[in-house]
Design an enzyme around this catalytic site. Structure first.
Site, PDB file in Angstrom:
ATOM      1  N   LYS A 185       0.862  -1.187   0.000  1.00  0.00           N
ATOM      2  CA  LYS A 185       0.000   0.000   0.000  1.00  0.00           C
ATOM      3  C   LYS A 185       0.894   1.232   0.000  1.00  0.00           C
ATOM      4  CE  LYS A 185      -1.569   3.051   2.715  1.00  0.00           C
ATOM      5  NZ  LYS A 185      -1.702   4.202   1.847  1.00  0.00           N
TER       6      LYS A 185
ATOM      7  N   GLY B  93       7.330   4.950   7.775  1.00  0.00           N
ATOM      8  CA  GLY B  93       6.528   6.158   7.903  1.00  0.00           C
ATOM      9  C   GLY B  93       6.818   6.816   9.241  1.00  0.00           C
ATOM     10  N   SER B  94       5.871   7.601   9.693  1.00  0.00           N
ATOM     11  CA  SER B  94       6.098   8.357  10.926  1.00  0.00           C
ATOM     12  C   SER B  94       6.056   7.438  12.152  1.00  0.00           C
ATOM     13  CB  SER B  94       5.022   9.430  11.064  1.00  0.00           C
ATOM     14  OG  SER B  94       3.753   8.808  11.101  1.00  0.00           O
ATOM     15  N   THR B  95       6.701   7.874  13.208  1.00  0.00           N
ATOM     16  CA  THR B  95       6.700   7.101  14.451  1.00  0.00           C
ATOM     17  C   THR B  95       5.276   6.993  14.995  1.00  0.00           C
ATOM     18  OG1 THR B  95       8.984   7.622  14.936  1.00  0.00           O
ATOM     19  CG2 THR B  95       7.605   7.091  16.829  1.00  0.00           C
ATOM     20  N   GLU B  96       4.507   8.052  14.827  1.00  0.00           N
ATOM     21  CA  GLU B  96       3.133   8.047  15.345  1.00  0.00           C
ATOM     22  C   GLU B  96       2.303   6.937  14.682  1.00  0.00           C
ATOM     23  OE1 GLU B  96       1.284  11.767  14.558  1.00  0.00           O
ATOM     24  OE2 GLU B  96      -0.611  11.139  15.456  1.00  0.00           O
TER      25      GLU B  96
ATOM     26  N   GLY C  97       3.537   4.420  13.051  1.00  0.00           N
ATOM     27  CA  GLY C  97       4.237   3.159  13.366  1.00  0.00           C
ATOM     28  C   GLY C  97       3.749   2.535  14.662  1.00  0.00           C
TER      29      GLY C  97
ATOM     30  N   GLU D 267      10.280   1.135  10.111  1.00  0.00           N
ATOM     31  CA  GLU D 267      11.304   2.147   9.782  1.00  0.00           C
ATOM     32  C   GLU D 267      10.638   3.497   9.979  1.00  0.00           C
ATOM     33  OE1 GLU D 267      14.365   1.655   9.071  1.00  0.00           O
ATOM     34  OE2 GLU D 267      14.495  -0.419   8.412  1.00  0.00           O
TER      35      GLU D 267
ATOM     36  N   CYS E 268      14.149  10.720   5.957  1.00  0.00           N
ATOM     37  CA  CYS E 268      14.032  10.325   7.372  1.00  0.00           C
ATOM     38  C   CYS E 268      15.346  10.471   8.122  1.00  0.00           C
ATOM     39  CB  CYS E 268      13.563   8.885   7.443  1.00  0.00           C
ATOM     40  SG  CYS E 268      14.533   7.796   6.398  1.00  0.00           S
TER      41      CYS E 268
ATOM     42  N   GLU F 192      10.238  15.932  14.743  1.00  0.00           N
ATOM     43  CA  GLU F 192      10.612  15.779  13.334  1.00  0.00           C
ATOM     44  C   GLU F 192       9.793  16.755  12.499  1.00  0.00           C
ATOM     45  OE1 GLU F 192       9.387  12.216  11.223  1.00  0.00           O
ATOM     46  OE2 GLU F 192      11.400  12.028  10.410  1.00  0.00           O
TER      47      GLU F 192
END
Ligand code: NAD
Length: 508
Positions: A185, A237-240, A242, A259, A293, A394
């Protein structure tokens, strides 16, 4: 370069075919440099995910794919590399008009890195340790024991918009190399190159081995992260997001690779060669308009040379040319969207409010011929402290925070004082000093006198909340396998099997 934009509609790519989404909805892909419509793409649903996972499951169940000899698989990986090369110009064009990446970077780096990745893994699959024989154990008794590496099954990949075709390749290449099948996706800003890549790859792999379901994270992404037949999820993608994916994947105990984001520190030591370190630090933070990133967004500079370094950075930054990504003379293209631009500008405001000193940039830029594009001037803040928002969060835009230090130990402590741990760097003329610092830095990749240098035979991934697991290199092959222990007893007589007495007290 010019790209002929004939507005195309893209359905989903499932089981080697273009297939309409069951809901018949689409979303627009827009060029971030000029606001022009580039394509209309199918917005997939949970049912579409089911169809793709069914196709991937059926393909995985075929021995022809799962049990393929390493030599044959290697040939397929080389064939994919060749096909990417043959279609490089189209891929670069599609990616430039959707991600805003410059053709200079995409053409001379990303597409070649993809070719090299498939070739590198094509080499690695030949000498990979698929089976390991263990020495006969003294306990519990003589046996032949093997450790086998096997494919995991149906893997799902969810990818971001910043380097879409390269990041998709970091997942597709090892998944296929180890005999898995995959459903991807891509991010909705940039699905085109992933769709085209799947089409190219499907020319050399059986139907269902690679599938793409485009659509929203909420609907398609979550359906993949919770699907009972998806055994691995690889997310970038973003930590949030993730964190959310990790919790969704926990219900079905999926093998998970994450990642995520970064706030990577770059430490300049007093003896650094500034003719390298100044352009290097800017290369580290402004490439792709800061939307990478592992960008070096926090630069630690010693007191003694602080003002000199700030002047040098300002002078170099002000020479960077913002423009249309299709123009070879462009150094920095747009940021991905209006929303992203607003988010970056609000971080810049916060930087000013919290007392950082704006050295250059800090505003939106209008580029001739690209009036509807989202451009932000390369921005440098001096007098930043490590507790300010611009040093902690970030930003994912062209913003550098320069932080002052007096002792190297303080710089290292501040460098590590973050939830992230993706990348770090040290600039110095003394490699021994560099190694001392490198050992203390908590990051998955550390550069000495350089930045952004990733190789396909070396692992990439984060410490702390920058992720779990590694992509690229031999580590990525491990990440797409599971381990089976096979035990063959060498004791044919029941009476010699002392361990049977654990159950049977009275054998005679
Ligand atoms: P994002 O987290 O917003 O989205 C990434 C992907 O997740 C997209 O495909 C999106 O549609 C999907 N998604 C969003 N919500 C979802 C949900 N609820 N369930 C399932 N999927 C969902 O990230 P982005 O804005 O596309 O990319 C920028 C971020 O990616 C930055 O934080 C950057 O640091 C990170 N990144 C990390 C690496 C790395 O290798 N560590 C590489 C590139 C980018």
């Amino acid at each position: 370069m010019s790209v002929n934009v004939e507005i195309k509609s893209y359905p989903l790519f499932i089981n080697g075919e273009w297939i309409a989404s069951e809901a018949n909805r689409t979303f627009d892909v827009v060029n971030p440099a000029n606001g022009e419509l580039v394509a209309k793409v199918a917005s997939g649903t949970k049912k579409d995910v089911d169809r793709a996972v069914e196709a991937a499951t059926a393909a995985f169940e075929q021995d022809e794919w799962r049990e393929m000899a390493p030599k044959e698989r290697s040939k397929i990986l080389y064939a994919i590399a060749q096909k990417i090369m043959e279609n490089a110009e189209e891929l670069v064009g599609l990616e430039a008009i959707s991600s805003g990446g410059t053709v200079r970077r995409l053409g001379s780096n990303d597409v070649l890195q993809m070719v090299d990745l498939f070739q590198t893994l094509g080499k690695f699959v030949i000498d990979y340790t698929y089976s390991e024989t263990l020495p006969s154990p003294p306990f519990p008794g003589p046996a032949h024991n093997f450790i086998w590496r096997e494919p995991i099954g149906v893997c799902a990949a969810i990818t971001p918009w910043n380097m879409p075709m390269l990041i998709a390749s970091w997942k597709i290449a090892p998944a296929l190399a180890m005999g898995n099948t995959i459903v991807i996706k891509p991010a909705s800003y940039t699905p085109l190159t992933t769709l085209r890549l799947a089409e190219i790859i499907s020319e050399v792999v059986p139907p269902g081995v690679i599938n793409v379901v485009t659509g929203s994270g909420k609907e398609v992404g979550e359906a993949l992260a919770t699907h009972p037949k998806v055994e691995k999820i690889a997310f970038t993608g973003s930590t949030e997001v993730g964190r959310h994916i990790m919790s969704l994947a926990s219900n079905t105990i999926k093998n998970t690779t994450l990642e995520l984001g970064g706030k990577s520190p770059s430490i300049l030591l007093e003896d650094a060669d500034l003719s390298l370190a100044l352009p290097g630090s800017l290369f580290g933070v402004f490439l792709h308009s800061g939307q990478l990133c592992e960008s070096g967004t926090r630069l630690f500079v010693p007191d003694k040379i602080y003002d000199h370094v700030i002047d040098g950075l300002k002078e170099l930054s002000e020479k960077l040319v913002l423009g249309n990504p299709l123009d070879l003379a462009t150094d920095m293209g747009p940021v991905i969207s209006e929303t992203q631009k607003e988010s970056i500008l609000s971080y810049i405001e916060k930087g000013k409010q919290e007392g950082a000193r704006l050295v250059c940039g800090g505003q939106e830029v209008k580029v001739e011929g690209c009036e509807k594009g989202h451009f932000i001037a390369p921005t440098i803040f001096a007098d930043v402290t490590n507790d300010m928002t611009i040093a902690r969060e970030e930003i994912f835009g062209p913003v550098l925070s320069v932080i002052r230090y007096s002792e190297v130990e303080d710089a290292v402590r501040m460098a590590n004082d973050t939830i992230y741990g993706l990348a770090a760097g040290v600039w110095t003329a003394d490699v021994n000093k560099a190694y001392k610092v490198v050992r203390k830095l908590r990051a998955g990749v550390v550069w000495i006198n350089d930045w952004h240098m990733l190789r396909n035979d070396a692992p990439f991934g984060g410490y702390k909340q920058s992720g779990i697991g590694r992509e690229m290199g031999r580590h990525s092959l491990d990440a797409y396998t599971q381990v089976k222990h096979v035990h063959t007893s060498m004791v044919p007589e029941a009476e010699r099997r002392t361990w049977y007495s654990l159950l049977f007290s009275n054998q005679s």
